[in-house]
Design an enzyme around this catalytic site. Structure first.
Site, short mmCIF file in Angstrom:
data_model
loop_
_atom_site.label_atom_id
_atom_site.label_comp_id
_atom_site.label_asym_id
_atom_site.label_seq_id
_atom_site.Cartn_x
_atom_site.Cartn_y
_atom_site.Cartn_z
N TYR A 95 0.80 -1.23 0.00
CA TYR A 95 0.00 0.00 0.00
C TYR A 95 0.84 1.28 0.00
O TYR A 95 0.49 2.24 -0.72
CB TYR A 95 -0.99 -0.02 1.16
CG TYR A 95 -2.22 -0.84 0.84
CD1 TYR A 95 -3.32 -0.27 0.23
CD2 TYR A 95 -2.25 -2.20 1.14
CE1 TYR A 95 -4.44 -1.03 -0.08
CE2 TYR A 95 -3.37 -2.97 0.83
CZ TYR A 95 -4.46 -2.38 0.23
OH TYR A 95 -5.56 -3.14 -0.08
N GLU A 138 -8.82 -7.26 4.30
CA GLU A 138 -7.91 -8.28 3.76
C GLU A 138 -7.26 -9.08 4.87
O GLU A 138 -7.07 -10.30 4.73
CB GLU A 138 -6.87 -7.61 2.87
CG GLU A 138 -7.48 -7.07 1.57
CD GLU A 138 -6.66 -5.98 0.90
OE1 GLU A 138 -5.47 -5.82 1.26
OE2 GLU A 138 -7.22 -5.27 0.05
N GLY A 277 -22.53 -18.45 -21.67
CA GLY A 277 -21.18 -18.88 -22.03
C GLY A 277 -20.44 -19.53 -20.88
O GLY A 277 -20.97 -20.37 -20.16
#
Length: 404
Positions: A95, A138, A277
């Protein structure tokens, strides 16, 4: 909480970012890769070449500036980004590097007159708040991945134990941990990142692929569409390596399963799976999981592809629909071939028409899961909304940082 003066300065740049955001992010990536080339293998160089990554970041930065007074508006996007970051192995130490180059790019692109010291300081504070929010999410995802039985963080070696064609363009890889350990009970619909060396680029590249089998097996399965070169796009570097350069017995690096698009197992309401798809891949994990668990939920499976040659998992879904009374399937071929049989290979010609399917497929209080090309998902979501389906019952798989 950012001071009101900082929020005013950052929010005031939103119009400029909307106008010049792509130039800014293009400069940012070029600057970062020049000074920190070790980060290039983390980023999708195909998206870099097409400009889609720069566009996505520009939209995200402008949206953050516009909604700086109420960052909760961007919460779903931040969650999506956090999952993507963990799947790529992005850590807290990255970061400061990104922040350094972002702030420098703002000054260099906007110029010293517009990008005053006061504005740069405001953006530094705003970036710090955003980085803290992402790192917190995170950190939790890393901890959760590591704590699961069979879980891991970072990259882990898997051996290809089976390679199987599902259609003319989609190939499945069955992957067994090379260390002899187990795999975690991921949520049906989630993806994994796969990392391979791409000779054309001279570097490794990661890509995300949905896990296409139900959790609970000793292996993981991904099903990869070969991305061929088109008029506006090059051939898919990673998909072609996986199709042509990876064989049974080879090793691949995988990241732990991630993704905020997954089956809501805590509910008992009907499930409608709508795919286009290769978007069928997470639907296979959801469908197989529901049936293997003996779920009594009504399930509808609606799939569209170009023709029989591109129809993946056809025999498997037909077998399940014949065996389980709570499952009904409808298949659309947009451009059927002469040998494609109506009522046998597919049920409808043309594109999916949800209103025409009627009550047999559009069930009350159902959860609708969409996956496929972005225009396909937008069309289906709009159709569902016009039929009165609330948005909180419409769930869409979106790779990248954009939205639907």
């Amino acid at each position: 909480m950012l001071a009101p003066s900082i929020r005013r300065l950052v929010k005031g740049t939103a119009p400029v970012l909307k106008e010049h955001g792509v130039a800014l992010t293009r400069h940012f990536y070029a600057r970062m890769f020049e000074h920190n080339p070790e980060l290039k293998p983390i980023f999708n160089q195909g998206h870099q070449g097409s400009g889609s990554q720069q566009q996505a970041l520009a939209m995200a930065v402008a949206a953050y500036a516009e909604h700086i007074d109420d960052a909760s508006v961007l919460a779903p996007v931040l969650t999506r980004i956090a999952h993507k970051h963990v799947s790529l192995g992005i850590r807290a130490e990255h970061y400061p590097i990104v922040g350094q180059h972002l702030l420098a790019s703002i000054r260099e692109v906007l110029g010293a007159e517009a990008a005053t010291d006061e504005l740069i300081a405001a953006w530094a504070a705003a970036y710090g708040q955003l980085a803290d929010a992402l790192m917190a999410q995170e950190s939790g995802l890393y901890a959760e991945a590591a704590s699961q039985t069979g879980g891991w963080t970072g990259w882990r070696g898997f051996r290809v134990v089976r390679k199987r064609l599902e259609s003319e363009e989609i190939m499945s890889l069955h992957l067994l941990p090379a260390d002899g350990g187990g795999v975690p009970l991921y949520r049906p619909g989630q993806y994994t990142s796969v990392r391979v060396f791409v000779p054309a680029l001279g570097m490794v590249q990661p890509r995300q692929y949905s896990l296409s089998a139900a959790p609970g097996d000793k292996t993981l399965r991904i099903s990869v569409k070969r991305e061929s070169a088109g008029d506006l796009s090059p051939a898919g570097w990673v998909s072609n390596v996986l199709h042509d350069g990876v064989n049974e017995g080879d090793l691949l690096d995988l990241a732990p399963p991630m993704g905020e698009f997954f089956l809501h197992e805590e509910r008992s309401t009907p499930v409608v799976l709508i795919s286009g798809g290769v978007g069928v891949t997470p639907m296979m994990a959801m469908l197989d999981h529901l049936l293997q668990q003996g779920s009594s939920r009504e399930i509808r499976f609606i799939h569209a592809c170009r023709h029989g040659g591109t129809h993946a998992f056809k025999a498997h879904v037909a077998h399940l629909a014949a065996e389980y009374p709570n499952l009904r399937a409808a298949v659309y071929y947009e451009h059927p071939r002469a040998q494609d049989r109506m009522g046998v290979d597919h049920d409808h010609a043309g594109r999916i028409n949800l209103p025409a399917l009627g009550e047999l497929f559009l069930l009350p209080e159902a959860d609708y899961y969409l996956c496929g090309p972005l225009p396909f998902m937008q069309t289906q979501a709009q159709s569902l909304q016009s039929l009165g389906v609330p948005m909180d019952r419409i769930h869409m798989e979106v790779f990248g940082t954009g939205g639907v």
